[in-house]
Enzyme design. Structure first.
Site, short mmCIF file in Angstrom:
data_model
loop_
_atom_site.label_atom_id
_atom_site.label_comp_id
_atom_site.label_asym_id
_atom_site.label_seq_id
_atom_site.Cartn_x
_atom_site.Cartn_y
_atom_site.Cartn_z
N GLU A 80 9.19 -13.41 -4.51
CA GLU A 80 10.18 -12.33 -4.56
C GLU A 80 9.72 -11.13 -3.75
O GLU A 80 10.51 -10.49 -3.05
CB GLU A 80 10.42 -11.92 -6.02
CG GLU A 80 11.27 -10.67 -6.22
CD GLU A 80 12.69 -10.76 -5.70
OE1 GLU A 80 13.38 -9.72 -5.70
OE2 GLU A 80 13.12 -11.87 -5.30
N GLU B 244 14.22 -9.15 3.54
CA GLU B 244 15.57 -8.59 3.44
C GLU B 244 15.64 -7.18 4.03
O GLU B 244 16.61 -6.83 4.71
CB GLU B 244 16.02 -8.53 1.97
CG GLU B 244 16.34 -9.87 1.35
CD GLU B 244 16.70 -9.74 -0.12
OE1 GLU B 244 17.66 -10.38 -0.55
OE2 GLU B 244 16.00 -9.00 -0.84
N CYS C 177 33.42 -9.81 0.73
CA CYS C 177 34.14 -8.65 1.24
C CYS C 177 34.59 -7.79 0.07
O CYS C 177 34.73 -8.27 -1.05
CB CYS C 177 35.35 -9.08 2.07
SG CYS C 177 34.95 -10.16 3.46
N TRP D 168 32.66 -8.65 5.55
CA TRP D 168 31.44 -9.35 5.94
C TRP D 168 31.91 -10.55 6.75
O TRP D 168 32.54 -11.46 6.23
CB TRP D 168 30.65 -9.79 4.71
CG TRP D 168 29.29 -10.35 5.00
CD1 TRP D 168 28.16 -9.66 5.28
CD2 TRP D 168 28.93 -11.74 5.03
NE1 TRP D 168 27.10 -10.52 5.47
CE2 TRP D 168 27.55 -11.80 5.32
CE3 TRP D 168 29.63 -12.92 4.83
CZ2 TRP D 168 26.86 -13.01 5.43
CZ3 TRP D 168 28.94 -14.13 4.94
CH2 TRP D 168 27.58 -14.15 5.24
N LYS E 40 26.28 -8.46 -0.72
CA LYS E 40 25.84 -8.44 -2.10
C LYS E 40 26.28 -9.68 -2.86
O LYS E 40 25.53 -10.25 -3.64
CB LYS E 40 26.39 -7.19 -2.79
CG LYS E 40 25.89 -7.00 -4.23
CD LYS E 40 24.40 -6.76 -4.26
CE LYS E 40 23.90 -6.52 -5.65
NZ LYS E 40 22.43 -6.46 -5.69
N LYS F 83 11.88 -9.59 -0.61
CA LYS F 83 12.30 -8.19 -0.49
C LYS F 83 11.92 -7.63 0.88
O LYS F 83 12.68 -6.89 1.49
CB LYS F 83 11.66 -7.34 -1.59
CG LYS F 83 12.32 -7.48 -2.93
CD LYS F 83 13.73 -6.90 -2.93
CE LYS F 83 14.61 -7.55 -3.98
NZ LYS F 83 15.05 -8.90 -3.66
N ARG G 136 29.59 -4.75 -0.46
CA ARG G 136 30.05 -6.13 -0.37
C ARG G 136 30.28 -6.58 1.07
O ARG G 136 30.40 -7.78 1.33
CB ARG G 136 31.35 -6.31 -1.17
CG ARG G 136 31.20 -6.09 -2.65
CD ARG G 136 32.52 -6.34 -3.36
NE ARG G 136 32.95 -7.71 -3.19
CZ ARG G 136 32.67 -8.71 -4.02
NH1 ARG G 136 31.92 -8.48 -5.08
NH2 ARG G 136 33.10 -9.92 -3.80
N HIS H 286 -5.13 -25.42 0.91
CA HIS H 286 -4.49 -26.63 1.42
C HIS H 286 -3.70 -26.39 2.70
O HIS H 286 -2.85 -27.22 3.06
CB HIS H 286 -3.59 -27.24 0.34
CG HIS H 286 -4.32 -27.66 -0.89
ND1 HIS H 286 -5.19 -28.73 -0.91
CD2 HIS H 286 -4.37 -27.12 -2.14
CE1 HIS H 286 -5.71 -28.86 -2.12
NE2 HIS H 286 -5.22 -27.89 -2.89
N ASN I 132 39.29 -12.07 0.93
CA ASN I 132 37.87 -12.30 0.68
C ASN I 132 37.68 -13.80 0.52
O ASN I 132 38.40 -14.44 -0.25
CB ASN I 132 37.42 -11.57 -0.59
CG ASN I 132 35.99 -11.87 -0.95
OD1 ASN I 132 35.17 -12.19 -0.09
ND2 ASN I 132 35.67 -11.79 -2.24
N GLY I 133 36.71 -14.39 1.22
CA GLY I 133 36.46 -15.82 1.10
C GLY I 133 36.68 -16.56 2.40
O GLY I 133 36.68 -15.97 3.49
#
Length: 619
Positions: A488, A495, A2, A78, A614, A492, A30, A511, A105-106
């Site tokens: 990666e 996401e 957050c 968030w 983030k 992307k 965030r 395989h 936050n947390g």
């Protein structure tokens, strides 16, 4: 996870709301499920909060304005406990009189037990959050102690989990109190005004003077300054530092999205991460590496711990570091590291990679590694963050603020920093290892210009992405350092575009995964340089033939001059030639651009994709 902002100033001209809202706009990356603010107004607290993005709160403030104030806090959320609703949005009030407002936050892991005690005392709750529990606890402690700092200290002693807390109280004007455990909080020091934020971006428009807080500390800001104590009440001092980038670095710079800007920032991110790493003779000099050469020379094993994109940077680094140093390297997902009974001792170098320096899974892995006696080095982009402080040494990347949730420039900077670390270890070993290190560093110095050239050639990639906007599945293949780049590229796309995407080691195709190939299936193939060892180039060209024969649409990323791929590629995306181990700094760029523009063509928010944040500060 957050975004949090706190402000105390001296003049009553509405500045508090302006500063808080500006900070929230910079921190919306965030968390963007809801947003809210609280201001002190005489003998009471005024709050406004709305679910959804920050624009909803802006509209609410326009229809229901807040009074001018000198003290305020703000939050972008968030969601963890409770859905993204107006009721669950922060700030939360505490006490029967509602004079206290608190943001968080947390996660408070023992909130349920604490809540049961409050319910037994007759406290009524208006939300489903763990945060409201803390608000009521701090309000009750304030009634006993009549001091907000003392009240915060009394409550944090009973909290378990990861948290940053900010609180204001109507009976104590001109004061904001914050506390942190395993969650980010930095102090901004101004003239007749002081600031708190989960990131320096929250106040960078007002001051570059910052104060780094250590673990388990409480900070109290007033217009006159900031004071810090430890959770046990003993006095403490934060570490002062200067923020080296300005507010313009956190803006879009003329691009439509932060992600597009950050993709174009990548030549500078790589160049700045290399800056100052060598002396006049070309030898690597890592001034921030506070581990002795004797300790590093004794290292006989390296373990890299990271999550998501950072883990793929670690996988690239594994190939390079093993080649340059002949030290065995393992890459472990940080959230699995603690639970796999890792083989770690005082001769093990554990390298953590985290853009924010606050990734909870990675932080816990670092702490576990230290408990086992390992030497720990952090590769991080954020000064003053937790993971570097918990590590024996830090190698900072210099990518500047990365606002878009999906990482791009931080990824390239992480790979670059890991290369630097590997080459430094090679230099310490002397002989041909050291000679190779100097040669590679010279070539690395030319990579930013190659990235710049490549970015100017992405027109066709944008066209392909727009043409493929309705695609439901894309596969990615690579070998050696191209394998993590394939993963990666798939990440992307997942996401940003919310479609099925998967990256494979190309040799694994026969395989099992080749069963996925059907007519029209788009497949990106990251082709090694013809200069690559062990005949890898020819093997990947054979893979392209195999999938093309089964009707796949082949989109091939190959270096300039590689004509062997042309007969088997529907599209060839060229990248400048470079040494095989350095190629990831180039081959990932078209995949980033592809994901950005396919998502844009679908009308999606590329900077703030759904369900993601983030900085993931919970386990």
């Amino acid at each position: 996870m957050c975004g949090i902002v706190g402000y105390v100033g001296r003049t009553d001209d509405g500045t508090a709301l302006d500063v808080v809202m500006e900070g929230l706009a910079r921190l919306e990356y965030r968390g963007y499920d809801s947003a809210g603010v609280a201001l002190l107004d005489g003998d009471h607290v005024e709050t406004r909060k709305k679910s959804g993005k920050l624009a909803n709160l802006v509209a609410e403030l326009e229809s229901d304005p807040l009074p001018s104030s000198t003290t305020g806090i703000g939050h972008t959320r968030w969601a963890t406990h409770g859905g993204p609703t107006d009721q669950n949005a922060h700030p939360h009030r505490g006490g029967k009189d509602g004079k206290l407002a608190l943001i968080h936050n947390g996660i408070i892991e023992n909130f349920h037990a604490l809540k049961q005690g409050l319910l037994a005392d007759g406290v009524e709750f208006t939300s489903e959050t763990d945060t409201e529990v803390v608000a009521h606890l701090v309000a009750a402690a304030y009634d006993r102690k009549h001091d907000l700092t003392a009240a915060m200290r009394a409550v944090v002693a009973d909290l378990e989990g990861a948290f940053t807390l900010l609180a204001i109280h109507a009976d104590q004007p001109g004061v904001v109190v914050g506390a942190r455990r395993n969650s980010p909080l930095v102090v901004g020091l101004g003239d007749d005004a002081n600031y708190l934020g989960s990131d320096v971006a929250a106040f960078i428009g007002h001051t570059r003077h910052a104060l780094e807080l250590a673990q388990d500390q409480i900070v109290t800001i007033t217009p006159d300054g900031a004071s810090v104590i430890n959770f046990d009440g003993t006095p403490a001092e934060g570490k002062a530092y200067e923020v080296t980038w300005d507010a313009a670095a956190a803006e879009k710079g003329g691009y439509a999205t932060f992600m597009e800007k950050e993709i174009h920032d990548q030549p500078h991110a790589v160049a700045d991460t290399l800056l100052g790493r060598t002396d006049a003779e070309g030898r690597l000099v890592l001034d921030e590496m506070s581990i002795s050469e004797e300790q590093l020379n004794a290292v006989d094993r390296i373990t890299i711990v990271a999550c998501g994109t950072a883990a793929y940077a670690g996988m690239v680094a594994k190939y390079a570091i093993e080649h340059w140093t002949r030290i065995p390297v393992e890459v472990a997902l940080a959230h699995e590291f603690r639970y796999c009974d890792p083989i770690v001792n005082e001769r093990t170098l554990v390298v953590s990679i985290s853009q924010s320096g606050e990734t909870m899974d990675t932080l816990m892995a670092v702490k576990h590694a230290r408990e086992l006696g390992a030497i720990t080095v952090s590769v991080c982009n954020t000064h003053g963050s937790t993971i570097p402080r918990e590590s024996d040494a830090v190698l900072y990347t210099h990518a500047g603020p990365e606002i878009a949730v999906a990482s791009t420039k931080a990824f390239l900077a992480q790979i670059t920093a890991c290369y630097v670390l590997g080459l430094y270890l090679a230099q310490l070993r002397g002989g041909s290892y050291a000679d190779d290190a100097q040669s590679v560093m010279k070539e690395l110095g030319g990579v930013p210009a190659k990235i710049e050239t490549l970015l100017g050639q992405m027109g066709r990639v944008k066209e392909i992405a727009k043409f493929m906007a309705d695609t439901r599945s894309v596969l990615f293949l690579g070998r050696h350092v191209g394998y993590p780049i394939a993963m990666e590229g798939a990440l992307k796309l997942k996401e940003l575009a919310y479609i099925h995407a998967e990256g494979f080691a190309a040799g694994e195709l026969k395989h099992g995964p080749i069963a996925l190939i059907e007519p029209g299936q788009p497949v990106f193939v990251v082709v090694p340089s013809p200069m690559s060892e062990h005949g890898l180039h020819g093997k990947v060209v054979s893979n392209i033939q195999e999938i093309r024969a089964r009707g796949a649409r082949t989109l091939v990323i190959a270096e300039e001059g590689d004509e062997a791929v042309v007969p088997f590629a529907d599209e060839v995306i060229r990248v400048p030639a470079t040494s095989p181990l350095l190629a990831p700094l180039l081959t990932v760029v078209p995949l980033q651009v592809f994901a950005l523009w396919l998502s844009t063509a679908k009308g999606l928010d590329v900077d703030q994709p759904r369900n993601l944040a983030k900085s993931v500060t919970v386990e």
